[in-house]
Design an enzyme around this catalytic site. Structure first.
Site, short mmCIF file in Angstrom:
data_model
loop_
_atom_site.label_atom_id
_atom_site.label_comp_id
_atom_site.label_asym_id
_atom_site.label_seq_id
_atom_site.Cartn_x
_atom_site.Cartn_y
_atom_site.Cartn_z
N PHE A 148 -4.78 -8.60 -7.43
CA PHE A 148 -4.89 -8.07 -9.06
C PHE A 148 -4.40 -9.05 -9.97
O PHE A 148 -4.88 -9.15 -11.02
CB PHE A 148 -4.27 -6.60 -9.22
N LYS A 172 -14.67 -10.03 -2.51
CA LYS A 172 -13.92 -8.53 -2.67
C LYS A 172 -12.94 -8.71 -3.52
O LYS A 172 -11.64 -8.91 -3.37
CB LYS A 172 -13.68 -8.19 -1.22
N GLU A 175 -9.46 -3.67 -6.45
CA GLU A 175 -9.83 -2.61 -6.85
C GLU A 175 -9.16 -2.18 -8.25
O GLU A 175 -9.40 -1.45 -8.88
CB GLU A 175 -9.86 -1.33 -5.92
N SER A 225 0.11 -9.12 -1.04
CA SER A 225 1.34 -9.24 -0.50
C SER A 225 1.39 -9.61 0.77
O SER A 225 0.63 -9.68 1.55
CB SER A 225 1.88 -7.68 -0.78
N CYS A 280 2.76 -15.19 -8.54
CA CYS A 280 3.52 -15.36 -7.14
C CYS A 280 4.38 -16.73 -7.64
O CYS A 280 5.24 -16.91 -6.54
CB CYS A 280 2.55 -15.67 -6.22
N GLU A 381 10.59 -8.67 -3.10
CA GLU A 381 9.84 -9.10 -3.96
C GLU A 381 9.50 -7.89 -5.17
O GLU A 381 9.16 -6.83 -4.86
CB GLU A 381 8.56 -9.52 -3.83
#
Ligand code: NAD
Length: 488
Positions: A148, A172, A175, A225, A280, A381
């Site tokens: 995301f 893809k 979402e 992740s 990240c 994290e």
């Protein structure tokens, strides 16, 4: 916004009943609903891509990149709309969203060089009359599963390379942020690519699993992740696919006493709190060495406490919201865990409410002072605007600490010493190193190079690694006896 799939050159509503609401994280308003596509939708996309593949791979590379030249200019012309969409679904500031798209465009520019980057090689007369030729051919149908936090940029670590090397492709999106890719595919549609060359399927786990298992899909790139990255890598490779999976991170910044301290404070604050820490490559723990401690701690607390937090389209906002309420809860829980492990909390962002945006998902910058090595808060994290700070006596201690973490996405050093910098870049186990840099994001012509639990696979995204990932090598050995040529 109505979210649709894009399959075989058509905008298609998946035949499903399950949707996930997409909320503007700054004000909590529902702005879209993501259709959670099923295996049948992935199958339709895979079939379209497979049918388009033979003609697309035969299209000369120099013709394929003409679409990318056009794409670059269309992306630039539409930068404002794309950036606003990123702000509204992802929560960044407008400047952050624009910067994200600049890196996306840079990847398109690099992929325009693919006729040269993917050309083959030949060695003549490896034995008398025998030549050996190395060809690079596309892999086939490829897919990307995206996270995301960079809805515009991360897909472009792969998309332009996959297409220009002659593969057909399925995207893809996450979402949580499906809208940016809708805007981008409206732009891609204007390129006039042959039907089926590029497709998009929206959804979550069910769509992902269908991608991982589909026999026609030959290569998969994933960013997200670590737990999901490990799962993707294992399941896709068990199915015989080429796969690379980038995972999570917990990035240290080491501050030596000889650093330009004001510069270090500003850069580390920008890294830790920019994009609300949902990056990240965000610095998530700072280590002061020796006498660096007092000045740095005072300065970083001040930088955290004074950062302007709000809606990303307001011009004075320096930090937007995190992605959703669940993320606020998780971040606040982890801050509490840090305190229970003995950290002090000179700047506490829990319970943030922004006037005019009371339903937003905000956490102000937070400093956890004196976190303990090996503790949960040091290991986990957080993916939010939280900086842990710790202290050691020497650069060797700092390097041991850095290398004892499970992640290896980025490590930074702040110093004015060339020999300290050389030692650091030589000894540290991380794929991206910053020397007086807080977000060591490689340009598009370098690989985005995580190590350890931050990456599963071999070849990375961007640049020549992406060209290698999206092509397979074929070596041809040819004999042309001398006597045959005499016939002509
Ligand atoms: P995520 O792992 O929750 O989701 C990423 C993708 O995986 C999404 O498309 C989602 O639909 C899919 N997914 C989620 N759970 C799944 C499951 N159980 N089975 C199959 N598919 C599943 O990640 P996120 O929250 O979207 O992104 C944040 C994470 O991504 C952070 O950990 C961050 O460090 C990482 N990240 C890493 C890099 C990098 O380059 N290493 C870059 C950006 C983000």
């Amino acid at each position: 916004m109505i979210i649709l799939n894009y399959i075989n050159g058509e905008w298609i509503e998946p035949k499903i009943t399950k949707y996930m609401a997409v909320l503007n994280p700054a004000n909590g308003e529902v702005i879209a609903r993501t259709p959670l596509s099923l295996a049948a939708d992935v199958d339709a996309a895979a079939k379209a891509a497979a049918e388009a593949f033979p003609a697309w791979r035969r299209t000369p590379a120099q013709d394929r990149v003409q679409y990318l030249f056009k794409l670059k200019f269309l992306l630039e012309d539409n930068l404002d709309e794309i950036s606003r969409t990123i702000v509204n679904e992802c929560g960044k500031t407008y400047e952050e969203a624009k910067a994200e798209m600049r890196r996306a465009i840079e990847n398109v520019e690099v992929a325009c060089g693919i006729p040269m980057l993917s050309k083959g090689e030949i060695s003549e007369d490896i034995a008398p009359g025998i030549d050996e030729i190395l060809l690079r051919q596309p892999v086939g149908v490829c897919a990307t599963i995206a996270p995301f936090n960079f809805p515009g940029m991360i897909p472009f670590w792969y998309l332009p390379y996959a297409l220009a090397t002659g593969n057909t492709y399925i995207m893809k999106p996450s979402e949580k942020v499906p809208m940016t890719m809708q805007v981008l595919f409206r732009i891609i549609e204007r390129l006039g690519l042959p039907k089926g060359v590029i497709n998009m399927v929206n959804g979550s786990k069910e769509a992902v699993d269908a991608i991982l298992d589909h026999p026609v899909i030959r290569a998969i790139t994933f960013v997200g992740s670590t737990s999901v990255a490990r799962y993707i890598y294992r399941r896709a490779s068990e199915n015989g696919k080429r796969v690379q999976a980038q995972g999570g991170a917990k990035n240290p910044a080491i501050v030596l006493p000889d650093a330009d301290m004001d510069m270090a404070i500003k850069i580390i604050a920008d890294s830790a709190f920019g994009c609300a820490g949902q990056r990240c490559l965000a610095v998530s723990w700072a280590v002061t060495v020796g006498e660096a401690r007092n000045y740095f701690c005072e300065g970083i607390c001040d930088a955290a406490a004074t950062r302007t937090v709000g809606y990303g389209l307001e011009s004075d906002t320096k930090m937007g919201p995190v992605i959703n309420k669940a993320s606020v809860q998780r971040i606040e829980h982890l801050i509490g865990l840090g305190v229970s492990e003995g950290a002090s909390i000179p700047v506490d962002g829990r319970g943030t409410v922004i006037k005019g945006y009371e339903n937003g998902s905000f956490v102000r910058p937070t400093i956890l002072m004196d976190i303990k090595p090996g503790g949960d808060i040091w290991k986990t994290e957080i993916f939010g605007p939280v900086l842990g700070v710790m202290h050691v006596n020497t650069i060797d201690d700092a390097i041991v600490l850095t290398n004892s973490g499970v992640y290896g996405n980025q490590a930074s050093l702040f110093t004015s010493s060339g020999s300290a910098a050389r030692k650091f870049r030589y000894e540290v186990d991380a794929g991206n190193i910053g020397i007086n840099i807080g977000v060591a994001a490689p340009m598009a012509f370098f690989p985005f190079s995580g190590w350890k639990e931050s990456f599963f696979g071999d070849l990375h995204g961007q640049g020549m690694d992406a060209v290698d990932f999206f092509t397979q090598k074929k070596v041809v050995v040819e004999r042309w006896p001398k006597q045959w040529s005499r016939k002509f």
